[in-house]
Scaffold this active site. Structure first.
Site, PDB file in Angstrom:
ATOM      1  N   ALA A  66       0.850  -1.173   0.000  1.00  0.00           N
ATOM      2  CA  ALA A  66       0.000   0.000   0.000  1.00  0.00           C
ATOM      3  C   ALA A  66       0.896   1.238   0.000  1.00  0.00           C
ATOM      4  O   ALA A  66       2.106   1.159   0.212  1.00  0.00           O
ATOM      5  CB  ALA A  66      -0.917  -0.007   1.219  1.00  0.00           C
ATOM      6  N   GLY A 109      -0.480  -4.823   1.003  1.00  0.00           N
ATOM      7  CA  GLY A 109      -1.754  -4.762   0.302  1.00  0.00           C
ATOM      8  C   GLY A 109      -1.704  -5.388  -1.073  1.00  0.00           C
ATOM      9  O   GLY A 109      -2.712  -5.914  -1.560  1.00  0.00           O
ATOM     10  N   GLU A 112      -2.261  -8.971  -0.475  1.00  0.00           N
ATOM     11  CA  GLU A 112      -3.651  -9.203  -0.082  1.00  0.00           C
ATOM     12  C   GLU A 112      -4.596  -9.101  -1.275  1.00  0.00           C
ATOM     13  O   GLU A 112      -5.597  -9.821  -1.347  1.00  0.00           O
ATOM     14  CB  GLU A 112      -4.052  -8.224   1.012  1.00  0.00           C
ATOM     15  CG  GLU A 112      -3.341  -8.510   2.334  1.00  0.00           C
ATOM     16  CD  GLU A 112      -3.743  -7.572   3.440  1.00  0.00           C
ATOM     17  OE1 GLU A 112      -4.323  -8.038   4.435  1.00  0.00           O
ATOM     18  OE2 GLU A 112      -3.488  -6.361   3.310  1.00  0.00           O
ATOM     19  N   GLU A 132       3.589  -5.965   7.393  1.00  0.00           N
ATOM     20  CA  GLU A 132       2.878  -4.906   8.102  1.00  0.00           C
ATOM     21  C   GLU A 132       3.267  -4.750   9.574  1.00  0.00           C
ATOM     22  O   GLU A 132       3.395  -3.607  10.053  1.00  0.00           O
ATOM     23  CB  GLU A 132       1.357  -5.124   7.990  1.00  0.00           C
ATOM     24  CG  GLU A 132       0.771  -4.778   6.638  1.00  0.00           C
ATOM     25  CD  GLU A 132       0.745  -5.960   5.671  1.00  0.00           C
ATOM     26  OE1 GLU A 132      -0.001  -5.897   4.686  1.00  0.00           O
ATOM     27  OE2 GLU A 132       1.491  -6.945   5.916  1.00  0.00           O
TER      28      GLU A 132
END
Length: 249
Positions: A66, A109, A112, A132
């Protein structure tokens, strides 16, 4: 067949499929708020007109995570909105099968988003990881419950708790990807996989996917835990140090 360019995506529509390329070359295709919004637009179209989806990344990287600068600015309220988790769950619930073609980094992300797809196919340099906790947060967009379903609890905890990255070979051994193919053949092989599915009954595929996916996990727990972490000084300190370190390179 038509092609459309967005700010962060390249979208190509074919008769039976849509090909979406994550396209933020200046940021290793990091998933930003703008990209999330544009992917919602793609999902809305696929919900109106169900087609197969092929998701890949530009420039030999899938998505390097992200956007950390954006995450640093987010707090409890943004975590409770489930900005990433709501999109990834929407991708997961698309009516027709989805395939992620992954080469290079698929981190945070980005990983994911790949986990949210029904199938993954990898190039030789693919790397999946969820770092993370090192930034003071958790993988709150599905990894904590999708990854154990995909690879088993032991391997998932190696990734989520011990910071292990799964390279292409390890991802194949764990069952995370269907195959590892040469980089120059990755998209061709991904399309061949979609071709194979496209030869099946579209209705049968849709119903099979519904049955396989039911009952689904609930993302609220992710958002509540993330809301607590987003308000913590540890998250702010770690992300600030990360950005400062990157700015010095």
């Amino acid at each position: 067949m038509s092609a459309t360019s967005h700010e962060t995506l390249l979208v190509e529509e074919r008769d039976d499929r849509v090909v979406v390329t994550l396209h933020r070359p200046e940021a290793r295709n990091a998933i930003s708020g703008q990209m999330i919004a544009e992917l919602h637009e793609v999902c809305a179209e696929l919900e109106r007109d169900p087609k197969l989806l092929l998701l890949t990344g530009h420039g030999r990287v899938f998505a390097g995570g992200a956007d950390i600068a954006e995450l640093l600015r987010r707090g409890r309220d943004e975590a409770l909105q489930g900005i990433n988790s709501r999109l990834f769950e929407r991708v997961r619930r698309l009516p027709m099968p989805t395939v992620a073609a992954v080469d290079g980094w698929a981190l945070g992300g980005g990983a994911e988003l790949a986990y949210a797809c029904d199938l993954r196919i990898a190039g030789p340099d693919a790397v999946f990881g969820n770092p993370e906790p090192g930034l003071g947060i958790l993988a709150a967009a599905g990894a904590c419950w999708r990854l154990p379903e995909l690879v088993g609890e032991s391997v998932a905890k190696q990734v989520l708790l011990a910071g292990r990255n799964l390279d292409a070979r390890a991802a194949l051994a764990a069952g995370l990807v269907i195959d590892v193919v040469p980089a120059e053949k990755l998209l061709d092989e991904a399309h061949a996989l979609l071709d194979r599915m496209a030869r099946s009954s579209a209705t049968a595929l849709r119903l099979t996917k519904l049955v396989v996916d039911w009952p689904g996990a609930h993302p609220v727990a992710d958002d509540l835990a993330q809301a607590v972490l987003f308000e913590g000084e540890d998250k702010k300190d770690r992300m600030s140090r990360f950005l400062e370190k990157r700015s010095r390179k």
